[in-house]
Design an enzyme around this catalytic site. Structure first.
Site, PDB file in Angstrom:
ATOM      1  CE  LYS A  73       8.084   1.793  25.025  1.00 10.75           C
ATOM      2  NZ  LYS A  73       8.455   3.161  25.423  1.00 10.75           N
ATOM      3  CB  SER A 121      -0.780  -5.913   8.444  1.00  9.94           C
ATOM      4  OG  SER A 121       0.066  -6.709   7.641  1.00  9.94           O
ATOM      5  CB  THR A 174      -1.437  -1.154  10.731  1.00  8.73           C
ATOM      6  OG1 THR A 174      -1.754  -2.142   9.742  1.00  8.73           O
ATOM      7  CG2 THR A 174      -0.135  -1.476  11.418  1.00  8.73           C
ATOM      8  CE1 TYR A 175      -3.693  -7.487   9.199  1.00  6.45           C
ATOM      9  CE2 TYR A 175      -4.691  -5.360   8.665  1.00  6.45           C
ATOM     10  CZ  TYR A 175      -4.234  -6.608   8.269  1.00  6.45           C
ATOM     11  OH  TYR A 175      -4.293  -6.966   6.951  1.00  6.45           O
ATOM     12  N   GLY A 182       1.538  -2.483   2.648  1.00  3.39           N
ATOM     13  CA  GLY A 182       0.459  -1.690   2.080  1.00  3.39           C
ATOM     14  C   GLY A 182       0.754  -0.206   2.178  1.00  3.39           C
ATOM     15  CB  ALA A 183      -1.483   2.704   2.673  1.00  2.00           C
ATOM     16  CB  ALA A 184       1.731   1.113   6.851  1.00  5.54           C
TER      17      ALA A 184
END
Length: 127
Positions: free
Chosen positions: A9, A25, A57-58, A73-75
């Site tokens: 984490k 990502s 995501t990655y 991106g969308a994130a």
């Protein structure tokens, strides 16, 4: 039986940028990734402390020592520069492994530098 358990984490990461036009990502400073053994392209769950958004995501490694935490991106629609994130990776563990798990935790300061590193040698602490 295999169960999903927290493996590592990143605690209190500060968003440095959000890039809507990138393919996707989350970009994370490579030095943070190395400290908790998080690999490029590994799947992560991201929780935004400011607005409650959660996403998967990655990871894409960012420049080492840069402090970059950038949602792409969308994130990028789910966070703003300055938001505080928790980034988590999980692993499937068998009954024996899950009884002895101690996740690696990198607690970051406001500049995304590792303030404290909790590892398998240290018991998990409530922060």
């Amino acid at each position: 039986m295999m169960r999903p358990f927290l493996r590592c984490k990143i605690h209190r990461a500060t968003v440095t940028d959000a890039n809507l036009n990138y393919v996707g990502s989350i970009t994370i400073d490579a030095s943070i990734l190395q400290a908790i053994d998080l690999l490029p392209y590994e799947k992560v769950q991201v929780v935004n402390n400011n607005n409650g958004a959660r996403l998967e995501t990655y990871v894409i490694p960012g420049k080492q020592g840069s402090g970059v935490i950038c949602l792409n991106g969308a994130a990028a629609r789910l966070a703003q520069k300055g938001d505080i994130l928790i980034i988590m990776a999980y692993a499937l563990m068998n009954e024996t492994e899950c009884k002895n798990v101690t996740p690696a935790v990198a607690v970051l300061d406001h500049n995304n530098r590792i303030e404290k590193l909790l590892s398998g040698e240290q018991p998990m602490q409530i922060l």
